[in-house]
Design a protein around this motif. Structure first.
Motif, short mmCIF file in Angstrom:
data_model
loop_
_atom_site.label_atom_id
_atom_site.label_comp_id
_atom_site.label_asym_id
_atom_site.label_seq_id
_atom_site.Cartn_x
_atom_site.Cartn_y
_atom_site.Cartn_z
N MET A 33 -9.82 -0.59 17.63
CA MET A 33 -8.69 0.27 17.30
C MET A 33 -7.52 -0.52 16.75
O MET A 33 -6.98 -0.18 15.71
CB MET A 33 -8.25 1.07 18.54
N GLY A 34 -7.08 -1.54 17.44
CA GLY A 34 -5.87 -2.25 17.04
C GLY A 34 -4.65 -1.41 17.38
O GLY A 34 -4.70 -0.50 18.20
N ASP A 35 -3.53 -1.73 16.73
CA ASP A 35 -2.31 -0.95 16.94
C ASP A 35 -1.61 -0.81 15.60
O ASP A 35 -2.11 -1.25 14.57
CB ASP A 35 -1.41 -1.60 18.00
N ALA A 36 -0.43 -0.20 15.61
CA ALA A 36 0.27 0.07 14.35
C ALA A 36 0.61 -1.22 13.60
O ALA A 36 0.64 -1.23 12.37
CB ALA A 36 1.52 0.89 14.60
N ARG A 38 -1.12 -4.18 13.82
CA ARG A 38 -2.37 -4.83 13.41
C ARG A 38 -3.50 -3.81 13.52
O ARG A 38 -4.23 -3.78 14.51
CB ARG A 38 -2.67 -6.04 14.29
N MET A 39 -3.61 -3.02 12.50
CA MET A 39 -4.59 -1.93 12.52
C MET A 39 -6.02 -2.46 12.45
O MET A 39 -6.33 -3.29 11.60
CB MET A 39 -4.36 -0.99 11.34
N TYR A 43 -8.40 2.51 13.45
CA TYR A 43 -7.06 3.07 13.56
C TYR A 43 -6.85 4.26 12.61
O TYR A 43 -6.48 5.35 13.04
CB TYR A 43 -6.02 1.98 13.29
N TRP A 47 -6.70 8.43 13.68
CA TRP A 47 -5.50 9.24 13.57
C TRP A 47 -5.63 10.34 12.53
O TRP A 47 -5.05 11.42 12.68
CB TRP A 47 -4.26 8.37 13.33
#
Length: 145
Positions: A33-36, A38-39, A43, A47
């Motif tokens: 998934m990562g985050d906003a 580091r996608m 990801y 979304w």
């Protein structure tokens, strides 16, 4: 008073959005998934799937409102579905040997045949616009070959 479906089209479309959105989001969970900041590869599809579910729920709910326009579902037109699916299959088969430009032309012209309002002028205009947009975006913009 029970729940009454007033607009069957909106409810059906909403349920289709929910099903596809849930499938996208659940399918994405098998990737990182990562985050906003580091996608990861999951990801964006996750979304997008969540947004599809939200839009689907809102669309289905609109079909249940008391003031919704009454609308029933029509029987699916298999010929129309065949033109669209055939166009997508042709695009996939022709993309590698013919390239983006010619494959897009085939996709738009063949899928345009599914419309009851089909005109050659409209199909060619749409083809030119989509090819120009795709060329600028993919070939010139992000330098895809």
């Amino acid at each position: 008073m029970g729940l009454r479906i007033r607009n069957h089209k909106d409810v059906a479309a909403g349920l289709i959005y929910v099903a596809f959105g849930a499938a996208f989001s659940l399918g994405a969970l098998s990737y990182r998934m990562g985050d906003a900041a580091r996608m990861g590869p999951a990801y964006f599809p996750f979304w997008v799937g969540v947004l599809l579910v939200v839009v689907g729920l809102l669309t289905a709910a609109a079909g249940l409102r008391r003031n919704a326009t009454e609308s029933k579902l029509k029987r699916p037109e298999l010929g129309t579905i065949g033109w669209v699916i055939g166009a997508v299959v042709l695009f996939g088969l022709l993309l590698q040997p013919l390239g983006l430009v010619l494959s897009l032309a085939v996709l738009v012209i063949v899928s345009s045949r599914a419309s009851h309002e089909f005109t050659w002028k409209g199909a060619v205009g749409t083809t030119v616009a989509l090819i120009a947009f795709s060329y600028v975006t993919f070939i010139w913009g992000i330098q895809l070959q």
